[in-house]
Design a protein around this motif. Structure first.
Motif, mmCIF file in Angstrom:
data_model
loop_
_atom_site.group_PDB
_atom_site.id
_atom_site.type_symbol
_atom_site.label_atom_id
_atom_site.label_comp_id
_atom_site.label_asym_id
_atom_site.label_seq_id
_atom_site.Cartn_x
_atom_site.Cartn_y
_atom_site.Cartn_z
ATOM 1 N N ARG A 1 19.292 9.088 64.318
ATOM 2 C CA ARG A 1 18.339 8.466 63.402
ATOM 3 C C ARG A 1 17.473 9.437 62.595
ATOM 4 N NH1 ARG A 1 21.435 5.298 63.712
ATOM 5 N NH2 ARG A 1 21.322 3.083 64.261
ATOM 6 N N ASN A 2 17.357 10.684 63.010
ATOM 7 C CA ASN A 2 16.564 11.645 62.249
ATOM 8 C C ASN A 2 17.434 12.603 61.435
ATOM 9 O OD1 ASN A 2 14.327 11.877 65.062
ATOM 10 N ND2 ASN A 2 14.100 10.603 63.259
ATOM 11 N N LYS A 3 18.607 12.891 61.942
ATOM 12 C CA LYS A 3 19.531 13.796 61.256
ATOM 13 C C LYS A 3 20.387 13.005 60.277
ATOM 14 C CE LYS A 3 23.234 14.896 63.423
ATOM 15 N NZ LYS A 3 24.130 14.238 62.465
ATOM 16 N N LYS A 4 20.641 13.592 59.110
ATOM 17 C CA LYS A 4 21.562 12.955 58.178
ATOM 18 C C LYS A 4 22.938 12.811 58.827
ATOM 19 C CE LYS A 4 19.475 14.798 53.932
ATOM 20 N NZ LYS A 4 19.713 15.670 52.740
ATOM 21 N N PRO A 5 23.585 11.688 58.644
ATOM 22 C CA PRO A 5 24.900 11.496 59.271
ATOM 23 C C PRO A 5 25.931 12.541 58.852
ATOM 24 C CG PRO A 5 24.015 9.395 58.543
ATOM 25 C CD PRO A 5 23.093 10.449 57.994
ATOM 26 N N VAL A 6 25.794 13.120 57.661
ATOM 27 C CA VAL A 6 26.776 14.098 57.189
ATOM 28 C C VAL A 6 26.516 15.491 57.736
ATOM 29 C CG1 VAL A 6 27.309 12.819 55.086
ATOM 30 C CG2 VAL A 6 25.441 14.491 55.075
ATOM 31 N N ASP A 7 25.355 15.710 58.354
ATOM 32 C CA ASP A 7 25.037 16.999 58.958
ATOM 33 C C ASP A 7 25.494 17.010 60.416
ATOM 34 O OD1 ASP A 7 23.855 17.954 56.639
ATOM 35 O OD2 ASP A 7 21.851 17.251 57.206
ATOM 36 N N ALA A 8 25.835 18.199 60.894
ATOM 37 C CA ALA A 8 26.300 18.330 62.283
ATOM 38 C C ALA A 8 25.147 18.803 63.166
ATOM 39 C CB ALA A 8 27.453 19.319 62.363
ATOM 40 N N GLY A 9 25.095 18.232 64.371
ATOM 41 C CA GLY A 9 24.081 18.644 65.328
ATOM 42 C C GLY A 9 24.381 18.074 66.701
ATOM 43 N N VAL A 10 24.081 18.848 67.738
ATOM 44 C CA VAL A 10 24.298 18.414 69.113
ATOM 45 C C VAL A 10 23.064 18.747 69.933
ATOM 46 C CG1 VAL A 10 25.598 18.833 71.235
ATOM 47 C CG2 VAL A 10 26.807 18.669 69.063
ATOM 48 N N ILE A 11 22.594 17.764 70.725
ATOM 49 C CA ILE A 11 21.573 18.001 71.749
ATOM 50 C C ILE A 11 22.196 17.601 73.079
ATOM 51 C CG2 ILE A 11 19.276 17.452 72.626
ATOM 52 C CD1 ILE A 11 18.497 16.567 69.806
ATOM 53 N N SER A 12 22.321 18.558 73.983
ATOM 54 C CA SER A 12 22.887 18.267 75.301
ATOM 55 C C SER A 12 21.909 18.693 76.381
ATOM 56 C CB SER A 12 24.226 18.989 75.496
ATOM 57 O OG SER A 12 25.221 18.449 74.659
ATOM 58 N N THR B 1 23.706 23.592 65.878
ATOM 59 C CA THR B 1 23.703 23.124 64.492
ATOM 60 C C THR B 1 24.437 24.139 63.625
ATOM 61 O OG1 THR B 1 21.682 24.246 63.723
ATOM 62 C CG2 THR B 1 21.399 22.130 64.857
ATOM 63 N N PHE B 2 24.774 23.733 62.405
ATOM 64 C CA PHE B 2 25.384 24.639 61.441
ATOM 65 C C PHE B 2 24.388 25.159 60.409
ATOM 66 C CE2 PHE B 2 29.555 22.390 62.405
ATOM 67 C CZ PHE B 2 30.056 23.457 63.134
ATOM 68 N N THR B 3 23.173 24.584 60.361
ATOM 69 C CA THR B 3 22.184 25.036 59.389
ATOM 70 C C THR B 3 20.826 25.201 60.051
ATOM 71 O OG1 THR B 3 21.422 22.831 58.701
ATOM 72 C CG2 THR B 3 23.372 23.725 57.578
ATOM 73 N N THR B 4 20.028 26.101 59.485
ATOM 74 C CA THR B 4 18.669 26.322 59.980
ATOM 75 C C THR B 4 17.793 25.110 59.712
ATOM 76 O OG1 THR B 4 18.903 28.699 59.594
ATOM 77 C CG2 THR B 4 16.668 27.856 59.848
ATOM 78 N N GLU B 5 18.034 24.429 58.600
ATOM 79 C CA GLU B 5 17.224 23.264 58.257
ATOM 80 C C GLU B 5 17.351 22.164 59.307
ATOM 81 O OE1 GLU B 5 17.857 25.785 54.877
ATOM 82 O OE2 GLU B 5 19.323 24.794 56.198
ATOM 83 N N VAL B 6 18.567 21.881 59.738
ATOM 84 C CA VAL B 6 18.771 20.870 60.780
ATOM 85 C C VAL B 6 18.172 21.347 62.094
ATOM 86 C CG1 VAL B 6 20.507 19.641 62.151
ATOM 87 C CG2 VAL B 6 20.813 19.888 59.682
ATOM 88 N N LEU B 7 18.315 22.620 62.392
ATOM 89 C CA LEU B 7 17.752 23.172 63.618
ATOM 90 C C LEU B 7 16.234 23.052 63.625
ATOM 91 C CD1 LEU B 7 18.198 24.645 66.286
ATOM 92 C CD2 LEU B 7 18.138 26.809 65.014
ATOM 93 N N ASP B 8 15.603 23.365 62.513
ATOM 94 C CA ASP B 8 14.142 23.250 62.412
ATOM 95 C C ASP B 8 13.694 21.817 62.707
ATOM 96 O OD1 ASP B 8 13.887 25.918 61.729
ATOM 97 O OD2 ASP B 8 13.740 25.538 59.586
ATOM 98 N N MET B 9 14.400 20.866 62.113
ATOM 99 C CA MET B 9 14.054 19.465 62.314
ATOM 100 C C MET B 9 14.233 19.057 63.772
ATOM 101 S SD MET B 9 15.442 16.223 62.863
ATOM 102 C CE MET B 9 17.153 16.368 62.333
ATOM 103 N N ILE B 10 15.332 19.462 64.381
ATOM 104 C CA ILE B 10 15.593 19.078 65.765
ATOM 105 C C ILE B 10 14.544 19.662 66.696
ATOM 106 C CG2 ILE B 10 17.172 19.424 67.713
ATOM 107 C CD1 ILE B 10 19.488 19.035 65.802
#
Length: 398
Positions: free
Chosen positions: A223-234, A259-268
């Protein structure tokens, strides 16, 4: 498949070196024997060496002609802290240590290329052979760079390669952009108030808070990450309590984020901290939140990835050079690609049929106790390194 004849001829000798390294695995920054073997062989072949970058790293220098141009080829040397299940002749002789990721094979392929380059020198310029320590969590690439790798050995670009089980031998994969993810760790300690388990109202139970937190973190992905961006929380570890009839004072969660980008990592990272602090506050508990960024994403530069693909196609044909599917695994070659243009590719390691009698019962996958590198890759991988270096130094400077 267009292999260099000399590399086919010398493959058995290089394979023997590989198996010797496999039998004597060394962990992060402890690759003293491995570095000694590499240094000895390079010196035997008339290649000047430099030692000590990243503590145990080795750099070989193959020069020819008058050109000041240079390219770097990198292999990793370290093993993993795990017990090997294989019992064949070259299995690990050291309990709790194993070459389960094929770094012994990566070293062997680059040594094969080094021997050929030193003997034939069909190029004008310099090839730097980078044997890097501590890829498995130690950040050896970062340490070599901090020790002056690119200042002492100036190169236009740097290239890396990793074996990839599950695909037929004779194939490569390379693509531009992110090919491996960033690697990050978190640790969260929820502090509540202990009590008798039969009287939970007298305490603040951190365990159900932890359970809610695990579930809540998945809403960051959905719900916070764009669906087209990749990210995993385990969340991979939860530790709490010592007795069945006691509500513990605290509960600790640990895990990884990719993640594949710093922007997504910052958000997570930001959302994980917010959710942890606010959820704990809602239950009158507190928390300590730690987030450690390890390896950045491995991002291939477009021109160098396209160049590597052309070299691969000249060896195995275009039909055997696949699109490199990004993986959420991590690789510290990422640090080198932050500093220099370059590309990190995969070379197929097969399904495991190459393993000799005495291999473990498990699959031949990376980080598996039944894994073994496929020696059939040595002449192919070495041919790729040689052709890549020759072609890079022969082309016009961009």
């Amino acid at each position: 498949m267009k292999l260099l004849d000399s590399l086919v001829t010398q493959a058995a000798g290089i394979a023997a070196i590989r198996r010797d390294i496999h039998a004597h695995p060394e962990l992060c920054f402890q690759e003293v024997r491995t570095a000694d073997v590499i240094a000895s062989k390079l010196t035997e072949w008339g290649i000047p060496i430099h030692r000590g970058l990243g503590r145990t790293g080795v750099v070989g220098i193959v020069k020819n002609g008058t050109s000041e141009r240079a390219v770097g080829l990198r292999a990793d040397m370290d093993a993993l802290p795990m017990q090997e299940f294989n019992t064949f002749a070259h299995a690990s002789q050291h309990a709790g240590r194993m070459h389960a990721c094929g770094h012994d094979g990566h070293t062997a392929m680059l040594l094969g290329a080094a021997q050929h380059l030193a003997r034939h020198r069909n190029f004008d310029g310099t090839v730097y052979l980078i044997f890097q320590p501590a890829e498995e969590g130690g950040g050896g690439a970062r340490e070599m760079i901090q020790d002056g790798l690119f200042e002492r050995f100036p190169m236009e670009a740097v290239f890396g390669m990793h074996n990839w089980p599950g695909s037929q031998v004779g194939r490569f994969a390379v693509s531009a952009g992110p090919v491996m993810a960033s690697s990050n760790e978190f640790k969260i300690r929820i502090r509540g108030k202990g009590s008798h388990a039969a009287l939970p109202h007298n305490g603040i139970d951190p365990v159900p808070i932890a359970c809610q937190l695990v579930q809540a973190y998945q809403t960051i992905i959905s719900r916070n990450k764009k669906p087209v961006d990749a990210g995993v929380i385990s969340v991979t570890m939860i530790h709490a309590g010592e007795a069945t009839n006691v509500v513990p004072d605290s509960c600790e969660l640990q895990g990884t984020v990719r993640t594949f980008t710093t922007e997504v990592l910052d958000m997570i990272e930001r959302r994980m901290r917010q959710i942890a602090e606010h959820l704990c506050a809602a239950h009158d508990a507190t928390c300590e939140f730690e987030f450690v960024r390890n390896y950045p994403p491995t991002i291939n530069s477009p021109a160098e990835a396209a160049f590597a693909r052309e070299v691969m196609e000249s060896i195995v044909g275009a039909q055997n050079v696949e699109v490199q599917e990004p993986t959420m695994g991590a690789e510290d070659f990422a640090y080198m690609l932050q500093a220099k243009p370059g590309a990190y590719c995969f070379i197929a390691n097969g399904e495991g049929d190459h393993r000799e009698i005495g291999h473990g019962g498990g699959p031949c996958t990376l980080h598996n106790p039944s894994y073994d590198f496929n020696d059939d890759l040595i002449p192919l991988g070495a041919t790729y390194w040689v052709r890549l270096a020759e072609a890079w130094l022969a082309r016009e400077r961009p």
